[in-house]
Design an enzyme around this catalytic site. Structure first.
Site, PDB file in Angstrom:
ATOM      1  CD  GLU A 270      -2.801  -1.161   2.472  1.00 17.52           C
ATOM      2  OE1 GLU A 270      -3.956  -1.571   2.300  1.00 17.52           O
ATOM      3  OE2 GLU A 270      -2.383  -0.779   3.563  1.00 17.52           O
TER       4      GLU A 270
ATOM      5  CG  ASN B 107      -3.504   6.081  13.904  1.00 15.43           C
ATOM      6  OD1 ASN B 107      -4.262   6.987  14.207  1.00 15.43           O
ATOM      7  ND2 ASN B 107      -2.421   6.287  13.165  1.00 15.43           N
TER       8      ASN B 107
ATOM      9  CB  CYS C  85       3.310  -1.425  13.667  1.00 13.28           C
ATOM     10  SG  CYS C  85       3.411  -0.992  11.933  1.00 13.28           S
TER      11      CYS C  85
ATOM     12  N   GLY D  85       7.228  -1.604   6.009  1.00 13.81           N
ATOM     13  CA  GLY D  85       8.629  -2.016   5.910  1.00 13.81           C
ATOM     14  C   GLY D  85       9.584  -1.099   6.650  1.00 13.81           C
ATOM     15  CD  GLU D  86      13.833   0.377   9.482  1.00 10.37           C
ATOM     16  OE1 GLU D  86      12.904   0.813  10.178  1.00 10.37           O
ATOM     17  OE2 GLU D  86      14.755   1.107   9.072  1.00 10.37           O
TER      18      GLU D  86
ATOM     19  CB  SER E 198       9.816   4.871  14.836  1.00  8.96           C
ATOM     20  OG  SER E 198       9.309   5.239  13.575  1.00  8.96           O
TER      21      SER E 198
ATOM     22  CG  HIS F 181       7.260   4.882  18.817  1.00  7.17           C
ATOM     23  ND1 HIS F 181       6.911   6.093  18.270  1.00  7.17           N
ATOM     24  CD2 HIS F 181       7.242   4.000  17.783  1.00  7.17           C
ATOM     25  CE1 HIS F 181       6.694   5.945  16.974  1.00  7.17           C
ATOM     26  NE2 HIS F 181       6.895   4.699  16.647  1.00  7.17           N
TER      27      HIS F 181
ATOM     28  CB  CYS G 220       1.187   6.216  11.402  1.00 10.56           C
ATOM     29  SG  CYS G 220       1.626   7.789  10.722  1.00 10.56           S
TER      30      CYS G 220
ATOM     31  CB  CYS H 239       7.760  -4.833   8.538  1.00  9.56           C
ATOM     32  SG  CYS H 239       8.994  -3.886   9.466  1.00  9.56           S
TER      33      CYS H 239
HETATM   34  N1  SAH Z   1       9.908   1.041   9.862  1.00  7.34           N
HETATM   35  C1  SAH Z   1      10.009   2.470   9.768  1.00  7.34           C
HETATM   36  C2  SAH Z   1       9.063   3.024   8.740  1.00  7.34           C
HETATM   37  C3  SAH Z   1       7.611   2.891   9.094  1.00  7.34           C
HETATM   38  S1  SAH Z   1       7.029   4.481   9.416  1.00  7.34           S
HETATM   39  C4  SAH Z   1       9.854   3.097  11.119  1.00  7.34           C
HETATM   40  O1  SAH Z   1       9.649   2.357  12.081  1.00  7.34           O
HETATM   41  O2  SAH Z   1      10.016   4.299  11.258  1.00  7.34           O
HETATM   42  C5  SAH Z   1       5.500   4.214  10.144  1.00  7.34           C
HETATM   43  C6  SAH Z   1       5.363   5.039  11.402  1.00  7.34           C
HETATM   44  O3  SAH Z   1       4.079   4.754  11.980  1.00  7.34           O
HETATM   45  C7  SAH Z   1       6.411   4.678  12.428  1.00  7.34           C
HETATM   46  O4  SAH Z   1       6.790   5.805  13.155  1.00  7.34           O
HETATM   47  C8  SAH Z   1       5.621   3.723  13.283  1.00  7.34           C
HETATM   48  O5  SAH Z   1       6.191   3.551  14.533  1.00  7.34           O
HETATM   49  C9  SAH Z   1       4.279   4.404  13.321  1.00  7.34           C
HETATM   50  N2  SAH Z   1       3.197   3.526  13.764  1.00  7.34           N
HETATM   51  C10 SAH Z   1       3.157   2.189  13.697  1.00  7.34           C
HETATM   52  N3  SAH Z   1       2.006   1.715  14.205  1.00  7.34           N
HETATM   53  C11 SAH Z   1       1.306   2.790  14.598  1.00  7.34           C
HETATM   54  C12 SAH Z   1       0.028   2.967  15.190  1.00  7.34           C
HETATM   55  N4  SAH Z   1      -0.738   1.927  15.490  1.00  7.34           N
HETATM   56  N5  SAH Z   1      -0.391   4.229  15.433  1.00  7.34           N
HETATM   57  C13 SAH Z   1       0.384   5.285  15.120  1.00  7.34           C
HETATM   58  N6  SAH Z   1       1.596   5.188  14.557  1.00  7.34           N
HETATM   59  C14 SAH Z   1       2.059   3.954  14.305  1.00  7.34           C
END
Ligand code: SAH
Length: 352
Positions: free
Chosen positions: A95, A295, A122, A164-165, A219, A221, A338, A115
Site C-alpha cells: 500500500e 491509531n 503496528c 517495511g523498514e 520512531s 516511541h 500510520c 516487515c
Molecule cells: N519502519 C520504519 C518506517 C515505518 S514508518 C519506522 O519504524 O520508522 C510508520 C510510522 O508509523 C512509524 O513511526 C511507526 O512507529 C508508526 N506507527 C506504527 N504503528 C502505529 C500505530 N498503530 N499508530 C500510530 N503510529 C504507528
C-alpha cells in the site's frame, strides 16, 4: 508473464538505460527522451512515446517494460487522503498513501513486503517479512500517485513511512531516492524526502555518508530502553543511546534536523513522568518531536491516551524548550494512517 526486475525502466538509473539503448544500437540521448516520457508526461507504455521511431518502441518493448506494478484499488476519504493498493509482479500487494495538506502533497511509500521488526502496535509487521521491494517497485508508487493527480496539483514530498523498514532494504531504497531526486526522474528535492527508521544504526551511518540532504525521522516511541524494548523488539539489540548517537552523526554530516516520532500509548509511554524522562533524554539535541496518538489496530489491545493526557504530555515537553508538533491523524477511516497499512495478500508460492 512479467520480465525480470532489471528490465523495468523505473528500476533503472540514467546510466543503466543509456546502456540498454547502446545495446540495441540506439544513440544514448534516447534514454533521456524515454525518461521524460515516464517522469514528466505520465507515459505508462512505449506506444505513447510518439517522438520515438516505431522500430525503437518495438525493440524496447521486447527488452523491457515501463511499469512492473499496477494499481488494484484506490480508496478515498473526505480529508483528501487516498490509499492505493498496488499489485506487484509476483502477486503480492503493498500500500501507499497520498496525503494532502494545502499545497503540500505527499506520498507515503512502502519499502518491503511485510516487515521483520514486529513492533507491538503496528499492523504492517504482523505477517513478518516476505521480501524487499526493488527500486522500481518503490519509484512506481510515487509515479502512480503523481499520474493520478489532477493537473492543478503537484506531488511535492515523499516519505518512506509505509510498510517495511527502509534502512533494512538499504541499496534499493537509496537507488529509488536517487531516481526520485534526479532531474531526469521525479525531480523531488532531497529536503522534501524523509526516511523514517525504527533505529537501524548501520543504515543511519551509511546514510550520513551519502551526501544526500534528506530528512531523517526516528520512531522513538519511548523515553527509556525498558519501555522501548517492550514495544519495539529490535531495541533490545540497538538501545536508545546508540540511536541518538547515530542521529547526531547524521546531523553533523548533513546539517539536517532530526525528527523523533513518538506515538502515545495509554498506560505504556504517555504519563507525566514519561514526558519528563523524554525531555531529559532529548535535552540539548537539535531535533523536532512529532507526537501522535496511537491509531488503534483491531488485533492489539493498545489504546491512545485521553485528549487531556496528550495535551499535558505535549505541554511538559514544550516547557522544557523542545520543539513539538502534535500531529493530526489522517486517513484512519480507510486504514491508511500510520501503522494501519498492512499486506492484503501474501504469495507464498515457491517458498519452502
Ligand atoms: N519502519 C520504519 C518506517 C515505518 S514508518 C519506522 O519504524 O520508522 C510508520 C510510522 O508509523 C512509524 O513511526 C511507526 O512507529 C508508526 N506507527 C506504527 N504503528 C502505529 C500505530 N498503530 N499508530 C500510530 N503510529 C504507528
Amino acid at each position: 508473464m512479467y520480465k525480470t526486475e532489471i528490465s523495468s525502466i523505473t528500476n533503472m538509473s540514467l546510466a543503466e538505460l543509456e546502456a540498454v539503448c547502446a545495446s540495441i544500437g540506439e544513440p544514448v540521448y534516447r534514454a533521456k527522451q524515454i525518461l521524460s516520457w515516464i517522469y514528466n508526461k505520465g507515459a505508462t507504455d512505449f506506444n505513447q512515446m510518439s517522438n520515438l521511431p516505431k522500430d525503437l518502441r518495438r525493440k524496447l518493448a521486447e527488452k523491457c517494460q515501463v511499469f512492473q506494478t499496477t494499481v488494484d484499488t484506490l480508496t478515498q476519504t473526505k480529508d483528501g487522503t487516498e490509499k492505493f493498493l498496488v499489485r506487484l509482479p509476483d502477486g503480492n500487494e503493498i500500500e501507499c498513501v497520498l496525503l494532502r495538506e494545502g499545497k503540500r502533497i505527499t506520498v507515503c511509500v512502502s519499502t518491503q513486503v511485510g516487515c521483520a521488526m514486529a513492533c507491538r502496535f503496528c499492523a504492517s509487521g504482523m505477517p513478518g517479512l516476505e521480501r524487499n521491494l526493488n527500486a522500481g517497485e518503490i519509484v512506481e508508487q510515487a509515479l502512480h500517485v503523481k499520474n493520478h493527480l489532477p493537473p492543478d496539483e503537484r506531488l511535492t514530498n515523499i516519505v518512506f513511512m509505509g510498510i517495511g523498514e527502509p534502512l533494512a532494504n538499504y541499496d534499493n531504497v537509496i537507488k529509488a531516492i536517487r531516481i526520485i531526486n534526479a532531474k531526469w526522474g521525479l525531480g523531488i528535492g532531497a529536503r522534501r524526502i524523509t526516511i523514517s527508521t525504527v533505529g537501524n544504526i548501520r543504515g543511519i551511518h551509511r546514510l550520513a555518508q551519502e551526501e544526500l540532504q534528506i530528512n531523517l525521522a526516528i520512531s522513538l516511541h519511548a523515553p527509556d530502553d525498558v519501555t522501548r524494548s517492550k514495544i519495539i523488539p529490535s531495541n533490545k539489540k540497538t538501545g536508545i543511546k546508540n540511536i541518538i548517537a547515530a542521529t547526531q552523526e547524521y546531523f553533523q554530516s548533513t546539517g539536517r534536523d532530526i525528527s523523533f516520532e513518538y506515538i502515545l500509548i495509554d498506560g505504556m509511554n504517555a504519563s507525566r513522568q514519561d514526558a519528563e524522562s523524554l525531555a531529559r533524554l532529548l535535552k540539548g539535541i537539535q531535533c523536532n518531536i512529532n507526537l501522535l496518538p496511537l491509531n488503534p489496530i483491531e488485533e492489539f489491545n493498545f489504546k491512545p491516551p485521553s485528549r487531556e493526557a496528550i495535551e499535558t504530555f505535549c505541554k511538559i515537553l514544550k516547557k522544557h524548550g523542545l520543539i513539538v508538533t502534535l500531529r493530526r491523524k489522517k486517513g484512519d477511516h480507510i486504514n491508511a494512517a500510520c501503522g494501519q497499512l498492512r499486506l492484503q495478500s501474501i504469495n507464498f508460492y515457491g517458498k519452502d
